[in-house]
Design a protein around this motif. Structure first.
Motif, PDB file in Angstrom:
ATOM      1  N   LYS A 338       0.879  -1.222  -0.346  1.00 26.39           N
ATOM      2  CA  LYS A 338       0.081  -0.065  -0.030  1.00 26.39           C
ATOM      3  C   LYS A 338       0.804   1.172   0.327  1.00 26.39           C
ATOM      4  O   LYS A 338       1.769   1.459   0.497  1.00 26.39           O
ATOM      5  CB  LYS A 338      -0.894  -0.088   1.525  1.00 26.39           C
ATOM      6  CG  LYS A 338      -2.261  -1.203   1.267  1.00 26.39           C
ATOM      7  CD  LYS A 338      -3.107  -0.597   2.544  1.00 26.39           C
ATOM      8  CE  LYS A 338      -4.140  -1.984   1.936  1.00 26.39           C
ATOM      9  NZ  LYS A 338      -3.348  -3.361   2.407  1.00 26.39           N
ATOM     10  N   GLU A 339       0.740   1.936  -0.515  1.00 22.53           N
ATOM     11  CA  GLU A 339       1.374   3.377  -0.648  1.00 22.53           C
ATOM     12  C   GLU A 339       0.373   4.204   1.019  1.00 22.53           C
ATOM     13  O   GLU A 339       0.273   3.891   1.526  1.00 22.53           O
ATOM     14  CB  GLU A 339       0.331   4.787  -1.754  1.00 22.53           C
ATOM     15  CG  GLU A 339       0.421   4.127  -2.682  1.00 22.53           C
ATOM     16  CD  GLU A 339       0.129   5.116  -3.903  1.00 22.53           C
ATOM     17  OE1 GLU A 339       0.281   6.133  -3.528  1.00 22.53           O
ATOM     18  OE2 GLU A 339       0.129   4.769  -4.690  1.00 22.53           O
ATOM     19  N   GLY A 340       1.963   5.289   1.021  1.00 28.03           N
ATOM     20  CA  GLY A 340       1.933   6.181   2.448  1.00 28.03           C
ATOM     21  C   GLY A 340       3.660   5.973   2.953  1.00 28.03           C
ATOM     22  O   GLY A 340       4.123   6.290   1.915  1.00 28.03           O
ATOM     23  N   CYS A 341       3.445   6.245   4.558  1.00 31.88           N
ATOM     24  CA  CYS A 341       4.318   7.028   5.084  1.00 31.88           C
ATOM     25  C   CYS A 341       5.948   5.908   5.072  1.00 31.88           C
ATOM     26  O   CYS A 341       6.023   4.529   4.223  1.00 31.88           O
ATOM     27  CB  CYS A 341       4.103   7.265   5.788  1.00 31.88           C
ATOM     28  SG  CYS A 341       4.118   5.633   7.382  1.00 31.88           S
ATOM     29  N   PRO A 342       7.066   6.081   5.258  1.00 36.80           N
ATOM     30  CA  PRO A 342       7.894   5.821   4.644  1.00 36.80           C
ATOM     31  C   PRO A 342       8.067   5.099   6.018  1.00 36.80           C
ATOM     32  O   PRO A 342       7.631   4.536   7.049  1.00 36.80           O
ATOM     33  CB  PRO A 342       9.512   6.015   4.896  1.00 36.80           C
ATOM     34  CG  PRO A 342       8.179   8.236   4.657  1.00 36.80           C
ATOM     35  CD  PRO A 342       7.073   7.928   5.278  1.00 36.80           C
ATOM     36  N   LEU A 343       8.770   3.413   5.707  1.00 37.46           N
ATOM     37  CA  LEU A 343       8.888   2.513   6.730  1.00 37.46           C
ATOM     38  C   LEU A 343      10.338   1.807   7.238  1.00 37.46           C
ATOM     39  O   LEU A 343      11.565   2.865   5.830  1.00 37.46           O
ATOM     40  CB  LEU A 343       8.770   1.336   5.825  1.00 37.46           C
ATOM     41  CG  LEU A 343       7.079   1.229   5.660  1.00 37.46           C
ATOM     42  CD1 LEU A 343       7.175  -0.002   4.356  1.00 37.46           C
ATOM     43  CD2 LEU A 343       6.392   1.726   6.481  1.00 37.46           C
ATOM     44  N   VAL A 344      10.487   1.858   8.176  1.00 43.56           N
ATOM     45  CA  VAL A 344      11.922   1.396   8.650  1.00 43.56           C
ATOM     46  C   VAL A 344      11.885  -0.222   9.048  1.00 43.56           C
ATOM     47  O   VAL A 344      11.277  -0.263   9.980  1.00 43.56           O
ATOM     48  CB  VAL A 344      12.161   1.992   9.880  1.00 43.56           C
ATOM     49  CG1 VAL A 344      13.868   1.553  10.462  1.00 43.56           C
ATOM     50  CG2 VAL A 344      11.905   3.601   9.601  1.00 43.56           C
ATOM     51  N   LEU A 345      12.426  -1.421   8.177  1.00 46.39           N
ATOM     52  CA  LEU A 345      12.601  -2.745   8.919  1.00 46.39           C
ATOM     53  C   LEU A 345      13.983  -3.173   9.535  1.00 46.39           C
ATOM     54  O   LEU A 345      14.892  -2.517   9.009  1.00 46.39           O
ATOM     55  CB  LEU A 345      12.170  -2.842   7.467  1.00 46.39           C
ATOM     56  CG  LEU A 345      11.129  -3.214   5.953  1.00 46.39           C
ATOM     57  CD1 LEU A 345      11.161  -3.049   5.181  1.00 46.39           C
ATOM     58  CD2 LEU A 345       9.949  -2.509   6.851  1.00 46.39           C
ATOM     59  N   ASP A 346      13.722  -3.880  10.215  1.00 49.65           N
ATOM     60  CA  ASP A 346      14.450  -4.393  10.769  1.00 49.65           C
ATOM     61  C   ASP A 346      14.460  -6.056  11.624  1.00 49.65           C
ATOM     62  O   ASP A 346      12.987  -6.456  11.083  1.00 49.65           O
ATOM     63  CB  ASP A 346      14.947  -3.333  11.856  1.00 49.65           C
ATOM     64  CG  ASP A 346      16.753  -3.794  13.440  1.00 49.65           C
ATOM     65  OD1 ASP A 346      17.388  -4.268  12.520  1.00 49.65           O
ATOM     66  OD2 ASP A 346      15.769  -3.110  14.217  1.00 49.65           O
TER      67      ASP A 346
END
Length: 497
Positions: A338-346
């Motif tokens: 989905k479109e949207g805000c930035p993500l931080v994946l860890d």
């Protein structure tokens, strides 16, 4: 501070000499003067100067001439019988014309004289090999370097410790162990190795009069992040701002087995200034985390309001402590699609994507991933040893391929968007404990939520995280994640003002 390799240095030198008409001897003289600038003459008054026959040796001979003109005691040695480079020979002849004696080392017996003199002078200046060295050191050169390292005298290396690779860290059979390295124009890639400081000592990078636009013409956009850059990035808070101005940050983390990861990630976000933090976790641990967390709101990701929360977030951190399982994968897949805000994946957000990397490439969100070496190995299929050896290129290539920002954790953490590379200069081994990465993930999400562009937020977060650890390490045997969380707002305030 710009980072560069041997080819960059060659390109810059050639352009200055051939296109701008700057004589190479002028550049050599400027280099010598910058070495002189970095000598404390209240401590050091007598010098053993050891030269090769190339341009690094020419730099050292120019330094010797300057010291001699200052009435300092100088003993000069040149190693080998090879013909000298043009500029080295120029400085050699000037010294000869001045009546300065120069001793030559061509066989093992000559080293005895060097050995006798080394410990009689205050400083050794190493000008044997420069940034262009690629072959293994043996024979008389190896014997001289071993002799230098056995001495108890302060050692200053010109440009690079002789025997160190320039383009990536490596020791070519033997290497001078300097107390200080005065390098020129750019921070050399070889300095970034896990054990490089054993050989470089303190590193100082000096300009030798090369116009900045010339360096930029050939530079590959690789930088060492330092405090002054960070101070220029951090925004001061406006007097009339309120919590809504500092971002709605959602943290999706934790499970029955790993409640600590969820707590530390959310606290990292809270303590680094996020306006509103919501921790979304497994239903079974909501009550446990509610008892620990005061400032962050907590909900289950099974809650009906979860989708609306994600839709209204300014940044989202996902993965710490979730578990490498189907449920984690489904949550991440849904958010990435989905479109949207930035993500931080860890952490587990990366583990579940190991065989599903197209989800990264196809996502329309801005994405930051924060793998350690092992996680990067699983994502790329490259073994850890090769990643350590080629961290910059591997991180940059991965970021470019998938259109994301990569923060590759470890000594000299690497941050890249595939075009630019930033090497973090903070952090130390006293921080090597569980939960550190969770806190960093929370800080990155926090700064993104506060309105910082994701690359700048990642650079800023990595520096601050390590900087807090460095300050605490001065008085602590080990620094834990909770110590970092506690001190964060104080250190950020200090950097801001």
């Amino acid at each position: 501070m710009k980072i560069g390799n041997s080819q960059l240095i060659k390109n810059i030198d050639n352009y200055c000499i051939n296109d701008l008409g700057i004589p190479s001897t002028v550049l050599m003289e400027n280099a010598a003067l910058k070495v002189i600038k970095n000598i404390d003459f209240e401590k050091f008054n007598s010098f053993t100067i050891i030269c090769g026959t190339g341009n690094n040796g020419g730099d050292a001979l120019a330094v010797a001439r300057q010291l001699f003109s200052m009435n300092m005691k100088v003993d000069i040695f040149i190693i080998g019988e090879h013909s000298m480079s043009k500029d080295c020979l120029t400085n050699y002849n000037i010294l000869k014309n001045m009546g300065v004696p120069i001793k030559q080392i061509v066989k093992t017996q000559d080293i005895q004289l060097l050995n006798d003199i080394l410990n009689k002078n205050d400083m050794i200046i190493d000008g044997i090999f420069g940034s262009g060295l690629v072959r293994n050191i043996d024979g008389i050169y190896k014997e001289v370097i071993e002799c230098i390292n056995k001495s108890s005298v302060y050692i200053l290396s010109i440009d690079m410790p002789s025997g160190m690779l320039c383009d990536s860290f490596g020791i070519l059979g033997s290497c001078v162990k300097a107390n200080k390295t005065v390098s020129f124009e750019v921070y050399k890639k070889g300095f970034l190795g896990y054990e490089s400081d054993k050989y470089t000592g303190e590193i100082v990078v000096e300009s030798i009069g090369i116009p900045e636009y010339v360096v930029n013409k050939f530079h590959l956009k690789e930088y060492l992040v330092q405090k002054k850059e960070i101070k220029s990035i951090i925004k001061k808070r406006e007097k009339y701002s309120y919590k809504g101005d500092f971002g709605r940050v959602s943290v999706i983390a934790g499970s029955k087995k790993y409640t600590g990861a969820a707590y530390l990630t959310s606290q990292g976000a809270v303590r680094s200034g996020a306006g509103l933090v919501t921790l979304c976790t497994e239903k079974s641990v909501v009550e446990i985390l509610q008892s620990k967390t005061i400032e962050a709101m907590i909900m289950s990701y099974e809650n009906n309001d979860f989708k609306e929360l994600i839709l209204n977030s300014d940044s989202i951190a996902i993965g710490p402590g979730m578990g490498n399982n189907e449920n984690t994968f489904n949550i991440i897949k849904d958010i990435l699609s989905k479109e949207g805000c930035p993500l931080v994946l860890d952490a587990d957000a990366l583990n579940v994507l190991q065989h599903n990397l197209d989800l990264l490439k196809n996502s329309k969100r801005k994405i930051v991933i924060t793998p350690h070496i092992g996680e990067m190995g699983r994502l790329t299929g490259i073994d850890s040893k090769n990643i350590i050896k080629n961290r910059i290129d591997i991180a940059r290539d991965f970021a470019k391929k998938y259109g994301i920002i990569v923060l590759l954790k470890g000594y000299n953490t690497i941050i890249t968007n595939g075009e630019e590379v930033y090497i973090n200069s903070t952090g130390n081994s006293k921080m090597a404990s569980g939960g550190m990465g969770d806190v960093l993930t929370g800080i990155i999400a926090s700064f993104i939520g506060q309105g910082y562009e994701p690359l700048k937020a990642t650079i800023l977060s990595a520096f601050i995280h390590g900087y807090v650890g460095d300050i605490l390490s001065k008085d602590m045997f080990c620094v834990n994640a909770s110590h970092i969380v506690e001190r964060l707002p104080y250190i950020i305030e200090n950097l801001t003002y």
